[in-house]
Design a protein around this motif. Structure first.
Motif, PDB file in Angstrom:
ATOM      1  N   GLU A 189      12.506   7.230   0.683  1.00 40.34           N
ATOM      2  CA  GLU A 189      13.026   6.607   1.899  1.00 40.34           C
ATOM      3  C   GLU A 189      12.122   6.910   3.100  1.00 40.34           C
ATOM      4  N   THR A 190      11.652   8.143   3.197  1.00 38.54           N
ATOM      5  CA  THR A 190      10.737   8.514   4.281  1.00 38.54           C
ATOM      6  C   THR A 190       9.458   7.696   4.200  1.00 38.54           C
ATOM      7  N   LEU A 191       8.935   7.536   2.997  1.00 40.31           N
ATOM      8  CA  LEU A 191       7.697   6.786   2.823  1.00 40.31           C
ATOM      9  C   LEU A 191       7.847   5.309   3.166  1.00 40.31           C
ATOM     10  N   ALA A 192       9.066   4.807   3.118  1.00 39.62           N
ATOM     11  CA  ALA A 192       9.325   3.396   3.418  1.00 39.62           C
ATOM     12  C   ALA A 192       9.848   3.183   4.841  1.00 39.62           C
ATOM     13  N   THR A 193       9.857   4.221   5.665  1.00 37.26           N
ATOM     14  CA  THR A 193      10.366   4.125   7.029  1.00 37.26           C
ATOM     15  C   THR A 193       9.448   3.251   7.885  1.00 37.26           C
ATOM     16  N   PRO A 194       9.993   2.198   8.496  1.00 36.89           N
ATOM     17  CA  PRO A 194       9.179   1.390   9.412  1.00 36.89           C
ATOM     18  C   PRO A 194       8.818   2.214  10.646  1.00 36.89           C
ATOM     19  N   LEU A 195       7.541   2.224  10.998  1.00 37.21           N
ATOM     20  CA  LEU A 195       7.095   3.042  12.116  1.00 37.21           C
ATOM     21  C   LEU A 195       6.688   2.229  13.334  1.00 37.21           C
ATOM     22  N   ILE A 196       5.819   1.239  13.135  1.00 36.24           N
ATOM     23  CA  ILE A 196       5.240   0.531  14.277  1.00 36.24           C
ATOM     24  C   ILE A 196       4.674  -0.798  13.792  1.00 36.24           C
ATOM     25  N   GLY A 197       4.514  -1.733  14.725  1.00 34.74           N
ATOM     26  CA  GLY A 197       3.813  -2.973  14.443  1.00 34.74           C
ATOM     27  C   GLY A 197       4.711  -4.139  14.095  1.00 34.74           C
ATOM     28  N   HIS A 198       4.069  -5.278  13.985  1.00 39.15           N
ATOM     29  CA  HIS A 198       4.734  -6.525  13.601  1.00 39.15           C
ATOM     30  C   HIS A 198       3.904  -7.179  12.536  1.00 39.15           C
ATOM     31  N   PRO A 199       4.219  -7.161  11.298  1.00 48.51           N
ATOM     32  CA  PRO A 199       5.389  -6.504  10.718  1.00 48.51           C
ATOM     33  C   PRO A 199       5.228  -4.987  10.777  1.00 48.51           C
ATOM     34  N   PRO A 200       6.351  -4.277  10.735  1.00 44.56           N
ATOM     35  CA  PRO A 200       6.282  -2.819  10.843  1.00 44.56           C
ATOM     36  C   PRO A 200       5.467  -2.188   9.716  1.00 44.56           C
ATOM     37  N   GLN A 201       4.692  -1.185  10.074  1.00 40.83           N
ATOM     38  CA  GLN A 201       3.948  -0.412   9.088  1.00 40.83           C
ATOM     39  C   GLN A 201       4.765   0.808   8.698  1.00 40.83           C
ATOM     40  N   THR A 202       4.623   1.216   7.449  1.00 37.73           N
ATOM     41  CA  THR A 202       5.251   2.432   6.950  1.00 37.73           C
ATOM     42  C   THR A 202       4.171   3.494   6.813  1.00 37.73           C
ATOM     43  N   PRO A 203       4.531   4.747   6.582  1.00 36.72           N
ATOM     44  CA  PRO A 203       3.499   5.761   6.365  1.00 36.72           C
ATOM     45  C   PRO A 203       2.508   5.358   5.263  1.00 36.72           C
ATOM     46  N   GLN A 204       3.003   4.697   4.240  1.00 41.01           N
ATOM     47  CA  GLN A 204       2.137   4.300   3.122  1.00 41.01           C
ATOM     48  C   GLN A 204       1.107   3.244   3.506  1.00 41.01           C
ATOM     49  N   ASP A 205       1.335   2.537   4.605  1.00 42.69           N
ATOM     50  CA  ASP A 205       0.418   1.479   5.031  1.00 42.69           C
ATOM     51  C   ASP A 205      -0.826   2.007   5.745  1.00 42.69           C
ATOM     52  N   PHE A 206      -0.799   3.257   6.186  1.00 43.84           N
ATOM     53  CA  PHE A 206      -1.960   3.824   6.857  1.00 43.84           C
ATOM     54  C   PHE A 206      -3.026   4.187   5.824  1.00 43.84           C
ATOM     55  N   PRO A 207      -4.293   3.860   6.087  1.00 47.21           N
ATOM     56  CA  PRO A 207      -5.351   4.171   5.126  1.00 47.21           C
ATOM     57  C   PRO A 207      -5.449   5.668   4.784  1.00 47.21           C
ATOM     58  N   GLU A 208      -5.059   6.520   5.711  1.00 46.58           N
ATOM     59  CA  GLU A 208      -5.142   7.967   5.490  1.00 46.58           C
ATOM     60  C   GLU A 208      -4.058   8.494   4.550  1.00 46.58           C
ATOM     61  N   PHE A 209      -3.085   7.683   4.241  1.00 46.33           N
ATOM     62  CA  PHE A 209      -1.928   8.109   3.441  1.00 46.33           C
ATOM     63  C   PHE A 209      -2.352   8.805   2.145  1.00 46.33           C
ATOM     64  N   THR A 210      -3.213   8.167   1.377  1.00 46.00           N
ATOM     65  CA  THR A 210      -3.591   8.718   0.074  1.00 46.00           C
ATOM     66  C   THR A 210      -4.230  10.088   0.211  1.00 46.00           C
ATOM     67  N   THR A 211      -5.121  10.244   1.161  1.00 45.34           N
ATOM     68  CA  THR A 211      -5.798  11.527   1.357  1.00 45.34           C
ATOM     69  C   THR A 211      -4.807  12.617   1.752  1.00 45.34           C
ATOM     70  N   ILE A 212      -3.890  12.293   2.638  1.00 43.61           N
ATOM     71  CA  ILE A 212      -2.901  13.282   3.087  1.00 43.61           C
ATOM     72  C   ILE A 212      -1.998  13.691   1.926  1.00 43.61           C
ATOM     73  N   ILE A 213      -1.499  12.720   1.179  1.00 42.64           N
ATOM     74  CA  ILE A 213      -0.624  13.017   0.042  1.00 42.64           C
ATOM     75  C   ILE A 213      -1.372  13.812  -1.028  1.00 42.64           C
ATOM     76  N   GLU A 214      -2.611  13.430  -1.310  1.00 42.99           N
ATOM     77  CA  GLU A 214      -3.394  14.165  -2.312  1.00 42.99           C
ATOM     78  C   GLU A 214      -3.658  15.604  -1.880  1.00 42.99           C
ATOM     79  N   SER A 215      -3.752  15.842  -0.564  1.00 47.10           N
ATOM     80  CA  SER A 215      -3.996  17.213  -0.082  1.00 47.10           C
ATOM     81  C   SER A 215      -2.811  18.127  -0.386  1.00 47.10           C
TER      82      SER A 215
END
Length: 100
Positions: free
Chosen positions: A54-80
């Motif tokens: 649910e946290t990963l699917a939380t709309p954060l910003i934009g039109h359409p809203p971006q979720t944490p997973q939509d940021f390019p840095e997501f994979t690197t942060i999660i892998e860390s």
């Protein structure tokens, strides 16, 4: 609670990277995963970084809203923190929220 069990340093680094993903785009920091010290159980002394689906699917910003997973840095942060498969279900009784 679903999320990552990491060292305090890893938790700080993950939250700093999340903040950087926002400020590097000229935005204020409007969202962080946060972290909680773990005071009991087998992971006592580590930190818990909440990260359920649910946290990963939380709309954060934009039109359409971006979720944490939509940021390019997501994979690197999660892998860390070990990757999505490293998440565990930690009893809330083991977690004491940080004092402000």
């Amino acid at each position: 609670m679903i999320g990552f069990v990491v060292t305090p340093e890893q938790a700080d680094a993950a939250n700093a990277a999340i903040a950087e993903a926002q400020t590097s785009r000229g935005m204020p920091v409007f969202w962080l995963a946060g972290s909680y010290p773990i005071y009991s159980g087998e992971h006592a002394g580590d930190c818990f970084v909440p990260c359920d689906d649910e946290t990963l699917a939380t709309p954060l910003i934009g039109h359409p809203p971006q979720t944490p997973q939509d940021f390019p840095e997501f994979t690197t942060i999660i892998e860390s923190m070990g990757g999505l498969d490293a998440r565990i279900d930690l009893p809330a009784s083991n977690i004491t929220p940080q004092e402000p």
